[in-house]
Design a protein around this motif. Structure first.
Motif, PDB file in Angstrom:
ATOM      1  N   GLN A 133       0.839  -1.197   0.000  1.00  0.00           N
ATOM      2  CA  GLN A 133       0.000   0.000   0.000  1.00  0.00           C
ATOM      3  C   GLN A 133       0.876   1.249   0.000  1.00  0.00           C
ATOM      4  N   ALA A 134       0.346   2.314  -0.601  1.00  0.00           N
ATOM      5  CA  ALA A 134       1.058   3.586  -0.585  1.00  0.00           C
ATOM      6  C   ALA A 134       0.909   4.225   0.788  1.00  0.00           C
ATOM      7  N   VAL A 135       2.038   4.535   1.396  1.00  0.00           N
ATOM      8  CA  VAL A 135       2.025   5.182   2.710  1.00  0.00           C
ATOM      9  C   VAL A 135       2.492   6.625   2.519  1.00  0.00           C
ATOM     10  N   PRO A 136       1.625   7.603   2.777  1.00  0.00           N
ATOM     11  CA  PRO A 136       2.011   9.006   2.571  1.00  0.00           C
ATOM     12  C   PRO A 136       3.209   9.406   3.416  1.00  0.00           C
ATOM     13  N   GLY A 137       4.049  10.258   2.850  1.00  0.00           N
ATOM     14  CA  GLY A 137       5.208  10.738   3.587  1.00  0.00           C
ATOM     15  C   GLY A 137       4.821  11.458   4.862  1.00  0.00           C
ATOM     16  N   GLU A 138       3.705  12.229   4.804  1.00  0.00           N
ATOM     17  CA  GLU A 138       3.251  12.938   5.992  1.00  0.00           C
ATOM     18  C   GLU A 138       2.945  11.965   7.135  1.00  0.00           C
ATOM     19  N   ARG A 139       2.316  10.826   6.797  1.00  0.00           N
ATOM     20  CA  ARG A 139       1.986   9.840   7.820  1.00  0.00           C
ATOM     21  C   ARG A 139       3.254   9.212   8.405  1.00  0.00           C
ATOM     22  N   LEU A 140       4.221   8.931   7.534  1.00  0.00           N
ATOM     23  CA  LEU A 140       5.469   8.352   8.016  1.00  0.00           C
ATOM     24  C   LEU A 140       6.189   9.305   8.959  1.00  0.00           C
ATOM     25  N   VAL A 141       6.207  10.591   8.605  1.00  0.00           N
ATOM     26  CA  VAL A 141       6.840  11.582   9.477  1.00  0.00           C
ATOM     27  C   VAL A 141       6.136  11.629  10.827  1.00  0.00           C
ATOM     28  N   ALA A 142       4.789  11.628  10.804  1.00  0.00           N
ATOM     29  CA  ALA A 142       4.022  11.709  12.048  1.00  0.00           C
ATOM     30  C   ALA A 142       4.268  10.500  12.944  1.00  0.00           C
ATOM     31  N   GLU A 143       4.449   9.313  12.331  1.00  0.00           N
ATOM     32  CA  GLU A 143       4.620   8.094  13.126  1.00  0.00           C
ATOM     33  C   GLU A 143       6.076   7.862  13.530  1.00  0.00           C
ATOM     34  N   LEU A 144       7.006   8.360  12.729  1.00  0.00           N
ATOM     35  CA  LEU A 144       8.417   8.231  13.095  1.00  0.00           C
ATOM     36  C   LEU A 144       8.775   9.156  14.256  1.00  0.00           C
ATOM     37  N   TRP A 145       8.201  10.376  14.240  1.00  0.00           N
ATOM     38  CA  TRP A 145       8.417  11.329  15.322  1.00  0.00           C
ATOM     39  C   TRP A 145       7.075  11.503  16.016  1.00  0.00           C
ATOM     40  N   GLU A 146       6.878  10.787  17.093  1.00  0.00           N
ATOM     41  CA  GLU A 146       5.564  10.745  17.743  1.00  0.00           C
ATOM     42  C   GLU A 146       5.170  12.099  18.331  1.00  0.00           C
ATOM     43  N   HIS A 147       6.146  12.900  18.697  1.00  0.00           N
ATOM     44  CA  HIS A 147       5.848  14.220  19.234  1.00  0.00           C
ATOM     45  C   HIS A 147       6.082  15.251  18.123  1.00  0.00           C
ATOM     46  N   GLU A 148       6.536  16.406  18.422  1.00  0.00           N
ATOM     47  CA  GLU A 148       6.738  17.443  17.410  1.00  0.00           C
ATOM     48  C   GLU A 148       7.895  17.063  16.473  1.00  0.00           C
ATOM     49  N   PRO A 149       7.601  16.851  15.165  1.00  0.00           N
ATOM     50  CA  PRO A 149       8.692  16.507  14.233  1.00  0.00           C
ATOM     51  C   PRO A 149       9.640  17.694  14.069  1.00  0.00           C
ATOM     52  N   PRO A 150      10.930  17.421  13.898  1.00  0.00           N
ATOM     53  CA  PRO A 150      11.873  18.521  13.657  1.00  0.00           C
ATOM     54  C   PRO A 150      11.642  19.130  12.270  1.00  0.00           C
ATOM     55  N   ARG A 151      12.201  20.300  12.041  1.00  0.00           N
ATOM     56  CA  ARG A 151      12.027  20.971  10.742  1.00  0.00           C
ATOM     57  C   ARG A 151      12.601  20.152   9.604  1.00  0.00           C
ATOM     58  N   CYS A 152      13.622  19.380   9.912  1.00  0.00           N
ATOM     59  CA  CYS A 152      14.296  18.601   8.860  1.00  0.00           C
ATOM     60  C   CYS A 152      13.681  17.212   8.694  1.00  0.00           C
ATOM     61  N   ALA A 153      12.489  16.965   9.259  1.00  0.00           N
ATOM     62  CA  ALA A 153      11.911  15.619   9.278  1.00  0.00           C
ATOM     63  C   ALA A 153      11.754  15.038   7.878  1.00  0.00           C
ATOM     64  N   HIS A 154      11.241  15.810   6.942  1.00  0.00           N
ATOM     65  CA  HIS A 154      11.022  15.281   5.589  1.00  0.00           C
ATOM     66  C   HIS A 154      12.351  14.973   4.900  1.00  0.00           C
ATOM     67  N   ALA A 155      13.346  15.829   5.118  1.00  0.00           N
ATOM     68  CA  ALA A 155      14.673  15.556   4.552  1.00  0.00           C
ATOM     69  C   ALA A 155      15.263  14.296   5.182  1.00  0.00           C
ATOM     70  N   SER A 156      15.088  14.158   6.501  1.00  0.00           N
ATOM     71  CA  SER A 156      15.583  12.954   7.174  1.00  0.00           C
ATOM     72  C   SER A 156      14.873  11.710   6.664  1.00  0.00           C
ATOM     73  N   LEU A 157      13.559  11.812   6.423  1.00  0.00           N
ATOM     74  CA  LEU A 157      12.805  10.677   5.890  1.00  0.00           C
ATOM     75  C   LEU A 157      13.388  10.228   4.559  1.00  0.00           C
ATOM     76  N   ARG A 158      13.699  11.176   3.680  1.00  0.00           N
ATOM     77  CA  ARG A 158      14.275  10.801   2.379  1.00  0.00           C
ATOM     78  C   ARG A 158      15.623  10.098   2.547  1.00  0.00           C
ATOM     79  N   VAL A 159      16.405  10.540   3.524  1.00  0.00           N
ATOM     80  CA  VAL A 159      17.697   9.886   3.796  1.00  0.00           C
ATOM     81  C   VAL A 159      17.465   8.457   4.271  1.00  0.00           C
ATOM     82  N   TYR A 160      16.509   8.259   5.186  1.00  0.00           N
ATOM     83  CA  TYR A 160      16.212   6.921   5.700  1.00  0.00           C
ATOM     84  C   TYR A 160      15.731   5.996   4.584  1.00  0.00           C
ATOM     85  N   VAL A 161      14.881   6.525   3.711  1.00  0.00           N
ATOM     86  CA  VAL A 161      14.381   5.717   2.594  1.00  0.00           C
ATOM     87  C   VAL A 161      15.540   5.312   1.684  1.00  0.00           C
TER      88      VAL A 161
END
Length: 272
Positions: A49-77
């Protein structure tokens, strides 16, 4: 672990029924970094299933995501792609417009193996092939090594997946014990049922099965003792009486009526 040592012709194997484990051949590829392991788990519980990036960011950082969260997500992927890439460089992680998909069609997964064995065991049980059902259901349960994704930081998606899988495991366990009782293995399941009731003291089918196993083993008094213990626990915890199937089993044992014992499942149904 050197990726050059990974056998090129072996499919990936994903294991979630216990601690997260990813294997190719005999090489363990499980990521050690907590965020990387959690990202892989989040993609696995929604495999295909397609998992939206926004959802992954929200679940990876359960509290307030850092400003670089989306960039970090791309690195992890990117790191996961490198880890999971096949011998020809193809990756099972596909980028889509809303996010990412983990393709497991060419891989092996313990939770899909469990599902297949469980469903086949159910089919054989309801076809009255109890010996084959017992074997299949035991094989299904052998896929479990512990709690789902044990030790991994939780998230809504992981907890939801774990709850569904745990309920299936318990249903498979109940059906497997019913199959074992149907082929006369009552002595074998008594200890197992006592252990299960320590962890699941409100699951009434386990009490009924233990009563049946004890009665068939010639332990009528112990069987009735199980009912009284179950009644006390259920009343203290829930404030209600045991359900109809448990009460029916107790009444059948008290009356020692063969037809009632068969109806309650305490004795196997008569065969033509």
């Amino acid at each position: 672990m050197s990726l050059s040592s990974v056998p090129a012709d072996q499919p990936l194997r994903y294991e979630l029924l216990g601690r997260l484990r990813i294997i190719r051949g005999r090489v363990d590829l499980t990521p050690e970094a907590p965020k990387l392991a959690k990202l892989l788990a989040l993609l696995l519980v929604r495999a295909g299933q397609a998992v939206p990036g926004e959802r992954l960011v929200a679940e990876l950082w359960e509290h307030e995501p850092p400003r670089c969260a989306h960039a970090s997500l791309r690195v992890y992927v990117s790191q996961l792609r490198k880890l999971l890439s096949g011998p020809r460089g193809g990756s099972p992680i596909v980028t889509t417009s809303p996010g990412y998909i983990l393709d497991v069609s060419g891989a092996m997964t313990d939770f899909q193996e469990f599902e297949a064995l469980y469903e086949h065991g159910r089919e054989r049980y309801f076809a009255a092939d109890f010996r084959q059902a017992c074997e299949l259901l035991r094989r299904a349960l052998n896929r479990w090594r512990g709690p789902v994704l044990e030790g991994l930081p939780g998230s809504l998606a992981i907890e939801s997946f774990a709850a569904v899988q745990e309920e299936k495991r318990l249903n498979c366990t109940e059906l497997g014990i019913d199959a074992a009782l149907a082929i006369g293995r009552h002595h074998e399941v008594i200890e197992e049922l006592k252990g299960l009731l320590v962890h699941h003291p409100l699951r009434e089918p386990f009490y009924r099965q233990l009563m049946a196993a004890l009665y068939r083993a010639g332990r009528q008094g112990d069987a009735l003792g199980v009912y009284h213990h179950a009644r006390r626990v259920i009343r203290e915890e829930l404030g209600v009486e045991p359900g109809p199937s448990l009460r029916l089993a107790q009444e059948a044992i008290l009356r020692a009526d063969p037809s009632r014992l068969q109806q309650a499942g305490v004795l196997p149904a008569a065969t033509p």
